[in-house]
Design a protein around this motif. Structure first.
Motif, PDB file in Angstrom:
ATOM      1  N   THR A 150       0.861  -1.183   0.000  1.00  0.00           N
ATOM      2  CA  THR A 150       0.000   0.000   0.000  1.00  0.00           C
ATOM      3  C   THR A 150       0.897   1.232   0.000  1.00  0.00           C
ATOM      4  O   THR A 150       1.892   1.280   0.729  1.00  0.00           O
ATOM      5  CB  THR A 150      -0.928   0.019   1.226  1.00  0.00           C
ATOM      6  N   ARG A 152       2.712   4.735   0.668  1.00  0.00           N
ATOM      7  CA  ARG A 152       2.872   5.572   1.859  1.00  0.00           C
ATOM      8  C   ARG A 152       3.738   6.770   1.506  1.00  0.00           C
ATOM      9  O   ARG A 152       4.496   6.758   0.530  1.00  0.00           O
ATOM     10  CB  ARG A 152       3.471   4.787   3.017  1.00  0.00           C
ATOM     11  N   ARG A 318      -1.470   7.973  -2.356  1.00  0.00           N
ATOM     12  CA  ARG A 318      -0.441   7.935  -1.329  1.00  0.00           C
ATOM     13  C   ARG A 318      -0.910   8.547  -0.021  1.00  0.00           C
ATOM     14  O   ARG A 318      -0.494   8.134   1.066  1.00  0.00           O
ATOM     15  CB  ARG A 318       0.812   8.657  -1.847  1.00  0.00           C
ATOM     16  N   LYS A 320      -4.060   8.657   1.207  1.00  0.00           N
ATOM     17  CA  LYS A 320      -5.038   7.801   1.884  1.00  0.00           C
ATOM     18  C   LYS A 320      -4.501   6.386   2.112  1.00  0.00           C
ATOM     19  O   LYS A 320      -5.189   5.552   2.685  1.00  0.00           O
ATOM     20  CB  LYS A 320      -6.321   7.731   1.061  1.00  0.00           C
ATOM     21  N   ARG A 321      -3.279   6.119   1.626  1.00  0.00           N
ATOM     22  CA  ARG A 321      -2.653   4.803   1.747  1.00  0.00           C
ATOM     23  C   ARG A 321      -3.546   3.716   1.150  1.00  0.00           C
ATOM     24  O   ARG A 321      -3.812   2.680   1.765  1.00  0.00           O
ATOM     25  CB  ARG A 321      -2.316   4.479   3.194  1.00  0.00           C
ATOM     26  N   LYS A 322      -3.985   3.965  -0.089  1.00  0.00           N
ATOM     27  CA  LYS A 322      -4.857   3.004  -0.762  1.00  0.00           C
ATOM     28  C   LYS A 322      -4.352   2.728  -2.178  1.00  0.00           C
ATOM     29  O   LYS A 322      -3.779   3.600  -2.822  1.00  0.00           O
ATOM     30  CB  LYS A 322      -6.296   3.535  -0.830  1.00  0.00           C
ATOM     31  N   GLU A 374       7.001   0.675  -0.365  1.00  0.00           N
ATOM     32  CA  GLU A 374       5.736   1.412  -0.363  1.00  0.00           C
ATOM     33  C   GLU A 374       5.924   2.913  -0.535  1.00  0.00           C
ATOM     34  O   GLU A 374       5.025   3.594  -1.027  1.00  0.00           O
ATOM     35  CB  GLU A 374       4.954   1.093   0.917  1.00  0.00           C
ATOM     36  N   THR A 375       7.081   3.442  -0.158  1.00  0.00           N
ATOM     37  CA  THR A 375       7.333   4.863  -0.424  1.00  0.00           C
ATOM     38  C   THR A 375       7.594   5.106  -1.907  1.00  0.00           C
ATOM     39  O   THR A 375       7.514   6.246  -2.373  1.00  0.00           O
ATOM     40  CB  THR A 375       8.550   5.374   0.376  1.00  0.00           C
TER      41      THR A 375
END
Length: 410
Positions: A150, A152, A318, A320-322, A374-375
């Protein structure tokens, strides 16, 4: 990642259709149906009949991406035959291009597209768009699993989490930092702060089993840590490395074994180095057709095949981390000799059991590695899960290319 535009056309002779496209495109070719379907997420935006390779020149099945695009190209293999609107899938000569489509397999391995549709598809895609070729048709479906990445935000200083030990994508290359650019706007009094992010190019992630070279590089690194000089970790079992292995075995009274990297040796080496046990899996990342880095991961129940699966991220947010992941599972029969070499005793023969979700459930990776990936995650990033590693078609200037094998007919 890919061009966004509206299409409206009618090609009755080609039996083709096209609609509007809004996100990363995926192209699916079915050799059984002699058809091509373009998906934008779960929406079909274009279809066409095609002609794939004739007997003796079969079009390979598997996971590909568009490596090169040329409006006009001549074959290097077949007497400079014209290949208009060529979209290359492998450097060995497989491509999508305009040609005769006689309602049956007729090419020398390429995927022929009808006149008109070839140009339309050429205008729709960009380099890097995925092309999935299968025998029977497959349809991408949403995949939800806790092990999927996800997106981030980067850490506060704009850098990346970097505690996890990573290996450069190429042995001779140094690991360069990869960053997501962040620009913040200082607000006036009473105004809201606005944060914009320059998204990185999509990642290509391969999750597979470790090769002997991966294991050898770890062995060299750990031997050096323990004071046994094995030279620069390059994954090659040269005389210096073999001498260090023999010295370790002699010191620890490990029984002689014809296999230089024997299981008792590996278990003892990892225990002494404080690393619990040898990892069974490897995660590799490419970006813009170039290796970025790789890192060891673990696989639960390594005696079971993983199967071959492809997943791609869309609707990446990014803040909403979705992200929405959609994927397919491909039929990929491993010969008995390959299963033995990989230590597989339970093949992925039942598609109802060996799903993408089942494979994801068996993957174990450090939290720091997950955070770093994830970044960097962006729209169109993809994951390939495969038992057989890089494959011969993966090389300079490619994404991860996975060629699958059909089950032999009775």
């Amino acid at each position: 990642m890919f061009q966004r535009f509206a299409l409206a056309f009618s090609l009755s002779l080609a039996a083709s259709t096209a609609l509007a496209a809004e996100g990363p495109l995926q192209i699916f070719v079915s050799k059984a149906d002699q058809s091509l379907t373009v998906y934008d997420g779960d929406k079909v935006v274009a279809t066409s009949k095609v002609s794939t390779g004739k007997p003796g020149h079969t079009t390979p099945s598997g996971i590909f991406s568009i490596l090169e695009k040329r409006k006009y190209h001549e074959s290097n293999l077949y007497s400079n035959a014209p290949m208009p609107f060529m979209q290359r899938l492998t450097w060995s000569g497989i491509a999508l291009h305009e040609g005769k489509v006689p309602n049956h397999p007729a090419s020398h391995g390429c995927v022929r597209l009808p006149n008109g549709f070839a140009k339309t598809l050429f205008q729709m895609t960009e380099r890097g768009a995925h092309v999935i070729i299968t025998d029977d048709p497959v349809v991408p479906k949403p995949v939800v699993h806790a092990n999927l990445f996800t997106p981030r935000l980067p850490v506060d200083d704009g850098g990346l989490l970097s505690d996890v030990e990573l290996r450069p994508g190429r042995v001779e290359a140094g690991l360069k930092p990869v960053e997501v650019a962040m620009n913040s706007v200082t607000p006036r009094s009473g105004a809201e702060t606005k944060l914009t992010i320059e998204e990185p190019p999509p990642l290509r992630i391969l999750i597979t089993r470790r090769t002997q070279r991966d294991v050898a590089m770890d062995v060299q690194r750990l031997l050096n840590q323990l004071g046994f000089d094995s030279g620069v970790p390059d994954g090659l079992l040269g005389s210096r490395t073999i001498a260090a292995i023999k010295a370790f075995k002699d010191k620890n009274a490990i029984e002689k074994d014809p296999e230089i990297l024997s299981k008792p040796f590996l278990v003892a080496l990892y225990e002494q180095a404080g690393e619990d046990h040898p990892p069974m899996g490897q995660l590799m990342i490419r970006q813009k057709f170039q290796p970025l880095f790789s890192a060891p991961i673990d696989l639960k129940e390594p005696e079971k095949a993983l199967g071959t699966h492809f997943l791609e991220a869309t609707d990446v947010d990014r803040f909403k981390r979705k992200a929405v992941w959609r994927g397919v599972t491909l039929d990929d029969h491993l010969p008995a000799s390959t299963q033995k070499r990989l230590g597989i005793t339970i093949p992925a023969d039942d598609p109802a059991l060996f799903t993408a979700e089942a494979a994801l459930s068996r993957i174990v990776m450090p939290d720091e590695l997950r955070a770093r990936i994830e970044t960097m995650l962006s729209e169109g990033s993809s994951i390939t899960i495969s038992d057989t590693g890089l494959g011969s078609e993966t090389g300079n200037g490619t994404d991860f290319i996975t060629v699958t094998r059909a089950r032999p007919k009775a």
